[in-house]
Design an enzyme around this catalytic site. Structure first.
Site, PDB file in Angstrom:
ATOM      1  N   VAL A   1       0.814  -1.219   0.000  1.00  0.00           N
ATOM      2  CA  VAL A   1       0.000   0.000   0.000  1.00  0.00           C
ATOM      3  C   VAL A   1       0.847   1.268   0.000  1.00  0.00           C
ATOM      4  O   VAL A   1       0.345   2.348  -0.326  1.00  0.00           O
ATOM      5  CB  VAL A   1      -0.983   0.032   1.189  1.00  0.00           C
TER       6      VAL A   1
ATOM      7  N   TYR B   1       4.978   4.783  15.951  1.00  0.00           N
ATOM      8  CA  TYR B   1       3.647   4.268  15.632  1.00  0.00           C
ATOM      9  C   TYR B   1       2.583   5.306  15.978  1.00  0.00           C
ATOM     10  O   TYR B   1       1.693   5.604  15.169  1.00  0.00           O
ATOM     11  CB  TYR B   1       3.404   2.970  16.401  1.00  0.00           C
ATOM     12  N   ALA B   2       2.682   5.886  17.181  1.00  0.00           N
ATOM     13  CA  ALA B   2       1.700   6.892  17.599  1.00  0.00           C
ATOM     14  C   ALA B   2       1.754   8.116  16.696  1.00  0.00           C
ATOM     15  O   ALA B   2       0.712   8.715  16.377  1.00  0.00           O
ATOM     16  CB  ALA B   2       1.949   7.291  19.056  1.00  0.00           C
ATOM     17  N   ALA B   3       2.967   8.502  16.273  1.00  0.00           N
ATOM     18  CA  ALA B   3       3.090   9.657  15.383  1.00  0.00           C
ATOM     19  C   ALA B   3       2.411   9.389  14.046  1.00  0.00           C
ATOM     20  O   ALA B   3       1.689  10.243  13.520  1.00  0.00           O
ATOM     21  CB  ALA B   3       4.565   9.992  15.167  1.00  0.00           C
TER      22      ALA B   3
ATOM     23  N   LYS C   1       0.000   7.220  13.403  1.00  0.00           N
ATOM     24  CA  LYS C   1      -1.445   7.134  13.584  1.00  0.00           C
ATOM     25  C   LYS C   1      -2.045   8.505  13.895  1.00  0.00           C
ATOM     26  O   LYS C   1      -3.198   8.794  13.537  1.00  0.00           O
ATOM     27  CB  LYS C   1      -1.778   6.143  14.703  1.00  0.00           C
TER      28      LYS C   1
END
Length: 230
Positions: A48, A139-141, A143
Site C-alpha cells: 500500500v 507508531y503513535a506519530a 497514527k
C-alpha cells in the site's frame, strides 16, 4: 447490485474482520494486502505504500466489480521501540505504510466518489494517537497523522457527499500483538475498565456504523478501546 467496498489490510486482524462483517451485511468486498485473502471476490497483492501499485489494483477492481463506494484503510504494522532506537528507516517505513498507504488509497478512489457525489472512507488509527504510549513514538506519530489527515479531508470533501471518518481502537487481540506484548500483560489489562483486549469484530462494527450509519458523521474519531482512553 451490492455496493463495493475496498479494504486494505484485508487478509488478517481488523481488516479481515471488517471484510467479513461487510460481506455479511451485503457488501461486495475487495481486498488489498501483501498476502491477499483469496476468499474475497477480488483480492490483490499490493504494497500500500507504493502509489502505482495501489492505482493499478484499484483500476482492476473497479473494472471487475464496478464503482467503489467505500474505502476502509486498515493496512498497517506495529512495533515498539524507545525513541533512541528508532532508525531513520523504521521511522520512514511506519509513515509510508500508515500515512502514505492511506494517501495512496484515497488518491485512487476519491475522484470517482466526488464525481458520483457519494462515498465513505474510514481510516483505522489508534488510541495511541490520542493518548500516546511509552515506546510507541513512531507508531503513535504515524497514527496521529492519520487522524489529522482524516479531519482535514473530511472538511474538504463533505460538500461533495463524501464522508470521511476514523476508528481509533485500543489494544486489540490480533496477530499484530505478539504473545509477549506488554499490552497482553494481565497487570495492564487489569487497568482497563473492561479488563480485556478489544476484538477485531468489535472494531469492525464501529467501522460498519460509520459506513452505513448516520450521514452526519463527518471527521469523527470513534475509539473502541475497552476504556483505555475515556
Amino acid at each position: 447490485m451490492a455496493p463495493v467496498a475496498l479494504v486494505t489490510g484485508a487478509a488478517s486482524g481488523i481488516g479481515a474482520a471488517v471484510a467479513a462483517l461487510l460481506t455479511e451485511r451485503g457488501w461486495t468486498v475487495a481486498g488489498l494486502d501483501l498476502k491477499p485473502a483469496q476468499e474475497l471476490p477480488a483480492a490483490v497483492a499490493v504494497d500500500v505504500s507504493d502509489s502505482a501499485q495501489v492505482h493499478r489494483a484499484v483500476g482492476a477492481i473497479r473494472e471487475q466489480l464496478g464503482p467503489i463506494q467505500a474505502l476502509v484503510n486498515a493496512a498497517g504494522l506495529y512495533e515498539m521501540a524507545p525513541v533512541s532506537d528508532i532508525s531513520p528507516a523504521a521511522w520512514t517505513t511506519m509513515l509510508r505504510v500508515h500515512l502514505g498507504g492511506l494517501r495512496n488509497a484515497v488518491h485512487a478512489v476519491l475522484p470517482e466518489m466526488i464525481e458520483r457525489r457519494r462515498g465513505a472512507i474510514v481510516a483505522i488509527s489508534s488510541e495511541l494517537a490520542i493518548g500516546g504510549g511509552d515506546g510507541d513514538a513512531h507508531y503513535a506519530a504515524a497514527k496521529g497523522c492519520v487522524v489529522g489527515f482524516v479531519r482535514s479531508l473530511a472538511a474538504e470533501v463533505a460538500p461533495y457527499g463524501v464522508r470521511v471518518n476514523s476508528v481509533a481502537p485500543g489494544p486489540t487481540d490480533t496477530p499484530m500483538l505478539a504473545p509477549d506484548s506488554p499490552w497482553r500483560d494481565p497487570a495492564y489489562l487489569a487497568t482497563l475498565p473492561a479488563g480485556r483486549l478489544g476484538t477485531p469484530q468489535e472494531v469492525a462494527h464501529a467501522v460498519h456504523f460509520l459506513l452505513d450509519g448516520p450521514g452526519f458523521c463527518v471527521g469523527e474519531v470513534l475509539s473502541p478501546n475497552c476504556g483505555a482512553v475515556i
